[in-house]
Scaffold this motif. Structure first.
Motif, PDB file in Angstrom:
ATOM      1  N   HIS A  44      36.707  33.021  45.636  1.00 13.93           N
ATOM      2  CA  HIS A  44      37.073  34.490  45.780  1.00 13.93           C
ATOM      3  C   HIS A  44      37.394  34.881  47.151  1.00 13.93           C
ATOM      4  O   HIS A  44      37.915  35.647  47.300  1.00 13.93           O
ATOM      5  CB  HIS A  44      35.530  35.117  45.342  1.00 13.93           C
ATOM      6  N   LYS A  45      36.921  33.912  48.282  1.00 10.39           N
ATOM      7  CA  LYS A  45      37.396  34.220  49.565  1.00 10.39           C
ATOM      8  C   LYS A  45      38.982  34.259  49.441  1.00 10.39           C
ATOM      9  O   LYS A  45      39.570  34.815  50.261  1.00 10.39           O
ATOM     10  CB  LYS A  45      36.898  33.112  50.310  1.00 10.39           C
ATOM     11  N   LEU A  47      41.066  34.648  47.172  1.00 10.79           N
ATOM     12  CA  LEU A  47      41.610  35.551  46.023  1.00 10.79           C
ATOM     13  C   LEU A  47      42.196  36.772  46.856  1.00 10.79           C
ATOM     14  O   LEU A  47      41.560  37.326  47.752  1.00 10.79           O
ATOM     15  CB  LEU A  47      41.051  36.202  45.262  1.00 10.79           C
ATOM     16  N   THR A  50      42.133  41.807  42.495  1.00 11.40           N
ATOM     17  CA  THR A  50      40.709  41.970  42.122  1.00 11.40           C
ATOM     18  C   THR A  50      40.532  40.726  41.121  1.00 11.40           C
ATOM     19  O   THR A  50      41.395  40.384  40.017  1.00 11.40           O
ATOM     20  CB  THR A  50      40.593  43.089  41.220  1.00 11.40           C
ATOM     21  N   PRO A  51      39.310  39.901  41.080  1.00  8.40           N
ATOM     22  CA  PRO A  51      39.044  38.937  39.911  1.00  8.40           C
ATOM     23  C   PRO A  51      38.809  39.596  38.807  1.00  8.40           C
ATOM     24  O   PRO A  51      38.443  40.966  38.429  1.00  8.40           O
ATOM     25  CB  PRO A  51      37.637  38.485  40.473  1.00  8.40           C
ATOM     26  N   TRP A  55      40.857  34.693  35.715  1.00 11.21           N
ATOM     27  CA  TRP A  55      40.690  33.964  36.859  1.00 11.21           C
ATOM     28  C   TRP A  55      39.259  33.360  36.874  1.00 11.21           C
ATOM     29  O   TRP A  55      39.306  32.124  37.462  1.00 11.21           O
ATOM     30  CB  TRP A  55      40.685  34.912  38.178  1.00 11.21           C
ATOM     31  N   LEU A  56      38.308  33.855  36.433  1.00 11.74           N
ATOM     32  CA  LEU A  56      36.902  33.091  36.575  1.00 11.74           C
ATOM     33  C   LEU A  56      36.685  32.050  35.589  1.00 11.74           C
ATOM     34  O   LEU A  56      36.542  31.042  35.982  1.00 11.74           O
ATOM     35  CB  LEU A  56      35.908  34.341  36.114  1.00 11.74           C
TER      36      LEU A  56
END
Length: 203
Positions: A44-45, A47, A50-51, A55-56
């Protein structure tokens, strides 16, 4: 996550297994979940947007199956395959024009003979195998297939085109093919040409 537990065994507050939960693989599963959480936070850092669910899912999949995402080493044959597949989009550096259809046929033919040679010798060729011993062996193999010496020379020339490109891209550091002995063999052929008058006669 690849893990399943009963609802009462998981804490929505701590985002991990309840302290009261007891089963055989609890310690291993908790360590796995902690590692997954760190992986997601680190990803996430990096990215920039927006997640989202896609992506997850990718981050989790990379954590669960890291071997799927390891960069595969480029081999001689995988490089030549990519080179041949994209030949129609290549530009001849000497003419600044697309590579000719005739040359593309030579690429395919040479690759075909390399695969036949590998099958005949039972050896998976890679960049480090291309040396003077290979040169002598491959040249002999081509001659035994009935190819004329000049045609054998063309195959050697095309092989060197492959190797020069791989070297330029930093994929090959074996430069034994640049030896003066690793050359395209030729022989003088007797070509019969028609004169202008003769050509005019048959047109």
């Amino acid at each position: 996550t690849g893990l399943e537990v009963l609802p009462h065994q998981f804490s929505n507050e701590t985002h991990t297994l309840n302290k009261q939960t007891k089963y055989k693989d609890k310690t291993k599963d908790k360590k796995y979940l902690n590692g997954l959480e760190l992986e997601i936070l680190e990803a996430h850092k990096e990215l920039k947007t927006t997640p989202n669910a896609e992506w997850l899912n990718t981050v989790i999949d990379k954590y669960r199956f890291p071997d799927k995402y390891k960069e595969k080493p480029v081999t001689l044959f995988s490089f030549i395959q990519e080179f041949v597949d994209n030949a129609s989009h290549r530009i001849n550096p000497k003419t600044s024009k697309p590579v000719s259809y005739k040359m593309i046929r030579e690429y395919h033919a040479t690759f075909g003979y390399l695969k036949e040679y590998a099958a005949a010798t039972g050896k998976e060729l890679d960049f480090n195998d291309i040396d003077l011993d290979f040169y002598d062996s491959f040249k002999s193999f081509l001659e035994k297939t009935g190819l004329a010496l000049n045609t054998v020379g063309k195959k050697i020339t095309v092989l060197k085109i492959f190797l020069n490109e791989a070297t330029a891209r930093g994929l090959n550091d074996n430069l034994k093919y640049q030896s003066t002995r690793f050359r395209a063999v030729t022989e003088q052929s007797e070509n019969i040409y028609l004169s202008v008058q003769e050509l005019e006669t048959i047109t």
